[in-house]
Design a protein around this motif. Structure first.
Motif, mmCIF file in Angstrom:
data_model
loop_
_atom_site.group_PDB
_atom_site.id
_atom_site.type_symbol
_atom_site.label_atom_id
_atom_site.label_comp_id
_atom_site.label_asym_id
_atom_site.label_seq_id
_atom_site.Cartn_x
_atom_site.Cartn_y
_atom_site.Cartn_z
ATOM 1 N N ARG A 1 0.837 -1.201 0.000
ATOM 2 C CA ARG A 1 0.000 0.000 0.000
ATOM 3 C C ARG A 1 0.874 1.255 0.000
ATOM 4 N NH1 ARG A 1 -2.327 -0.714 4.518
ATOM 5 N NH2 ARG A 1 -4.014 -2.028 3.695
ATOM 6 N N GLU A 2 1.928 1.242 0.827
ATOM 7 C CA GLU A 2 2.855 2.384 0.857
ATOM 8 C C GLU A 2 3.502 2.590 -0.505
ATOM 9 O OE1 GLU A 2 5.747 1.962 3.913
ATOM 10 O OE2 GLU A 2 4.264 1.738 5.512
ATOM 11 N N LYS A 3 3.860 1.490 -1.155
ATOM 12 C CA LYS A 3 4.509 1.579 -2.464
ATOM 13 C C LYS A 3 3.575 2.199 -3.487
ATOM 14 C CE LYS A 3 8.256 0.528 -4.813
ATOM 15 N NZ LYS A 3 9.586 1.017 -4.424
ATOM 16 N N ARG A 4 2.299 1.805 -3.462
ATOM 17 C CA ARG A 4 1.323 2.379 -4.397
ATOM 18 C C ARG A 4 1.140 3.877 -4.134
ATOM 19 N NH1 ARG A 4 -1.476 -2.526 -3.423
ATOM 20 N NH2 ARG A 4 -2.758 -1.495 -1.831
ATOM 21 N N GLU A 5 1.092 4.256 -2.862
ATOM 22 C CA GLU A 5 0.919 5.665 -2.523
ATOM 23 C C GLU A 5 2.108 6.494 -2.991
ATOM 24 O OE1 GLU A 5 0.314 5.576 1.653
ATOM 25 O OE2 GLU A 5 -1.779 4.904 1.516
ATOM 26 N N LEU A 6 3.313 5.942 -2.835
ATOM 27 C CA LEU A 6 4.503 6.659 -3.296
ATOM 28 C C LEU A 6 4.514 6.803 -4.808
ATOM 29 C CD1 LEU A 6 7.310 5.163 -1.021
ATOM 30 C CD2 LEU A 6 6.377 7.475 -0.952
ATOM 31 N N THR A 7 4.058 5.758 -5.485
ATOM 32 C CA THR A 7 3.991 5.815 -6.946
ATOM 33 C C THR A 7 3.014 6.901 -7.387
ATOM 34 O OG1 THR A 7 4.526 3.464 -7.153
ATOM 35 C CG2 THR A 7 3.471 4.509 -9.042
ATOM 36 N N LYS B 1 2.151 9.537 -5.671
ATOM 37 C CA LYS B 1 2.760 10.836 -5.346
ATOM 38 C C LYS B 1 3.784 11.234 -6.396
ATOM 39 C CE LYS B 1 4.019 11.887 -1.202
ATOM 40 N NZ LYS B 1 4.673 11.811 0.118
ATOM 41 N N ARG B 2 4.532 10.246 -6.868
ATOM 42 C CA ARG B 2 5.551 10.531 -7.874
ATOM 43 C C ARG B 2 4.896 11.029 -9.169
ATOM 44 N NH1 ARG B 2 7.806 5.946 -7.814
ATOM 45 N NH2 ARG B 2 9.460 6.478 -6.341
ATOM 46 N N ILE B 3 3.774 10.408 -9.531
ATOM 47 C CA ILE B 3 3.063 10.831 -10.745
ATOM 48 C C ILE B 3 2.508 12.237 -10.569
ATOM 49 C CG2 ILE B 3 1.051 10.368 -12.187
ATOM 50 C CD1 ILE B 3 1.499 7.375 -11.598
ATOM 51 N N GLN B 4 1.902 12.492 -9.382
ATOM 52 C CA GLN B 4 1.301 13.797 -9.132
ATOM 53 C C GLN B 4 2.340 14.904 -9.009
ATOM 54 O OE1 GLN B 4 -1.053 13.174 -5.623
ATOM 55 N NE2 GLN B 4 -2.355 11.630 -6.596
ATOM 56 N N ALA B 5 3.542 14.506 -8.500
ATOM 57 C CA ALA B 5 4.572 15.519 -8.251
ATOM 58 C C ALA B 5 5.478 15.767 -9.447
ATOM 59 C CB ALA B 5 5.423 15.097 -7.050
ATOM 60 N N THR B 6 5.174 15.149 -10.569
ATOM 61 C CA THR B 6 6.002 15.354 -11.746
ATOM 62 C C THR B 6 6.069 16.842 -12.088
ATOM 63 O OG1 THR B 6 5.419 13.180 -12.630
ATOM 64 C CG2 THR B 6 6.308 14.783 -14.174
ATOM 65 N N MET B 7 7.266 17.349 -12.112
ATOM 66 C CA MET B 7 7.456 18.790 -12.283
ATOM 67 C C MET B 7 7.564 19.151 -13.763
ATOM 68 S SD MET B 7 10.445 21.102 -10.580
ATOM 69 C CE MET B 7 10.730 22.806 -11.060
ATOM 70 N N ARG B 8 6.864 20.195 -14.152
ATOM 71 C CA ARG B 8 6.973 20.694 -15.514
ATOM 72 C C ARG B 8 8.014 21.807 -15.508
ATOM 73 N NH1 ARG B 8 1.213 21.824 -18.154
ATOM 74 N NH2 ARG B 8 2.612 22.027 -19.943
ATOM 75 N N TRP B 9 9.086 21.597 -16.214
ATOM 76 C CA TRP B 9 10.212 22.533 -16.210
ATOM 77 C C TRP B 9 9.926 23.681 -17.172
ATOM 78 C CZ3 TRP B 9 14.102 22.407 -12.754
ATOM 79 C CH2 TRP B 9 14.184 21.254 -11.968
ATOM 80 N N GLU B 10 9.292 24.715 -16.615
ATOM 81 C CA GLU B 10 8.894 25.864 -17.405
ATOM 82 C C GLU B 10 8.757 27.075 -16.489
ATOM 83 O OE1 GLU B 10 5.247 24.472 -19.002
ATOM 84 O OE2 GLU B 10 4.124 24.765 -17.147
ATOM 85 N N ASP B 11 8.539 28.232 -17.074
ATOM 86 C CA ASP B 11 8.338 29.448 -16.287
ATOM 87 C C ASP B 11 7.134 29.270 -15.370
ATOM 88 O OD1 ASP B 11 8.946 32.381 -15.851
ATOM 89 O OD2 ASP B 11 6.845 32.523 -16.475
ATOM 90 N N ASP C 1 8.908 12.692 -3.532
ATOM 91 C CA ASP C 1 8.524 14.080 -3.260
ATOM 92 C C ASP C 1 9.384 15.073 -4.017
ATOM 93 O OD1 ASP C 1 6.672 13.186 -1.345
ATOM 94 O OD2 ASP C 1 8.234 13.071 0.175
ATOM 95 N N LEU C 2 10.510 14.622 -4.541
ATOM 96 C CA LEU C 2 11.513 15.545 -5.074
ATOM 97 C C LEU C 2 11.500 15.590 -6.592
ATOM 98 C CD1 LEU C 2 14.435 14.519 -2.693
ATOM 99 C CD2 LEU C 2 12.693 16.270 -2.362
ATOM 100 N N PRO C 3 11.848 16.732 -7.159
ATOM 101 C CA PRO C 3 11.895 16.834 -8.627
ATOM 102 C C PRO C 3 13.011 15.980 -9.192
ATOM 103 C CG PRO C 3 12.813 18.809 -7.613
ATOM 104 C CD PRO C 3 12.195 18.011 -6.501
ATOM 105 N N VAL C 4 12.777 15.460 -10.371
ATOM 106 C CA VAL C 4 13.785 14.626 -11.033
ATOM 107 C C VAL C 4 14.802 15.537 -11.699
ATOM 108 C CG1 VAL C 4 14.204 12.883 -12.785
ATOM 109 C CG2 VAL C 4 12.113 12.797 -11.417
#
Length: 302
Positions: free
Chosen positions: A124-130, A132-142, A298-301
């Motif tokens: 369950r923790e692994k699914r939640e982290l996955t 979060k990773r999808i939701q936290a995907t950062m768009r590198w733009e202004d 939680d962190l940007p790639v």
């Protein structure tokens, strides 16, 4: 006169040998562990059975299996090896079990049932982290948001021939100038370099503070890009701190600094070690919990 042969002690039964001791390895792994080792040490049979559970010869050491636990079908990957224990690992692809070749499938499934609450919880923790990773995907733009020292910086990108970067700490803005035809990787590289420089500066300021409190000296401090460790310390006093700590608030950074410096007194994680950490950073428990709540997702790639 014939000499009596010594009587060999009876081998422990497999079930007796499968008395399991949970061993969660947290040593220098502040992300937390998703692996549990189930110890079993019965004597190996004198003639190892080279057949698989279904009785057929096979050289395949990895296979997918299914088991019903908590009213749901759980698929797991079973690997056979020469190890002397049953290991459970929650990997990206799901549950992976590594077991000795001579341990029966029935005993493996018994171990799964015994550890089902741990398994379900970790999956369950692994699914939640996955997620979060999808939701936290950062768009590198202004206008993109970048975590920095526990706050969020806003990226403001302007176009000039000369590349530059400037931090406005009053308005929490990171001003970046790049050529008009810049590529996303150029932006990432520039931001990463700036973050690493800031990390080195902050770490260099905090290290002497806690070293003085503890009354120790360290040989050197360098940045790390480790994927599973926030910090490390050698017996020679060489300390490495993960530059990604710069994303987090200062209390978390201070905790990791105090943690690694305390290893200069105690190269372990004993009660004496944690007492040493507390002596120079009494609030360490709160910061430790906060760090546990964070993950690489939680962190940007960069």
């Amino acid at each position: 006169m014939p000499v009596a042969k010594p009587v060999k002690p009876a081998k422990p039964s497999l079930i007796q040998g499968l008395q399991r001791a949970l061993q969660l390895d947290f040593f220098n792994d502040l992300f937390g562990s998703n692996e549990v080792i189930v110890e079993n040490r019965p004597a190996a049979p004198s003639s190892p059975d080279k057949r698989t559970e279904n009785g057929t010869d096979s050289t395949t050491q990895t296979r997918k299996r299914q088991i019903l636990i908590q009213d749901q079908v759980l698929e797991y990957e079973l690997r056979r090896s020469k190890r002397r224990s049953i290991g459970f690992l929650i990997a990206d692809e799901g549950l992976r079990i590594t077991a000795p070749r001579w341990v029966t499938l029935a005993n493996i499934e018994q171990a799964i049932n015994e550890k089902q609450h741990w398994i379900v919880s970790k999956l369950r923790e692994k699914r939640e982290l996955t997620n979060k990773r999808i939701q936290a995907t950062m768009r590198w733009e202004d206008g993109a948001r970048l975590p920095f020292l526990g706050k969020q910086l806003t990226l403001r990108i302007t176009h000039q021939a000369r590349v530059s970067i400037k931090h406005d700490d009053q308005q929490d803005i990171l001003h970046i100038t790049l050529p008009p035809d810049f590529q996303e990787q150029q932006l990432k590289d520039r931001v990463k370099h700036w973050l690493q420089q800031e990390a080195k500066c902050v770490f260099s300021q905090r290290m002497p503070v806690f070293a003085q409190r503890l009354g120790v000296s360290y040989h050197s401090m360098s940045l790390s890009s480790a994927g599973t460790r926030w910090g490390s310390c050698t017996s020679q006093g060489k300390i490495r701190l993960n530059w990604r700590l710069i994303h987090f608030s200062l209390d978390i950074i201070d905790y990791v600094v105090a943690h690694e410096l305390s290893h200069l007194r105690e190269m372990n994680h004993s009660a004496k070690f944690w007492a040493t950490v507390e002596s120079i950073y009494p609030e360490y428990e709160h910061a430790k919990r906060k760090l546990r709540q964070h993950a690489s997702a939680d962190l940007p790639v960069l």
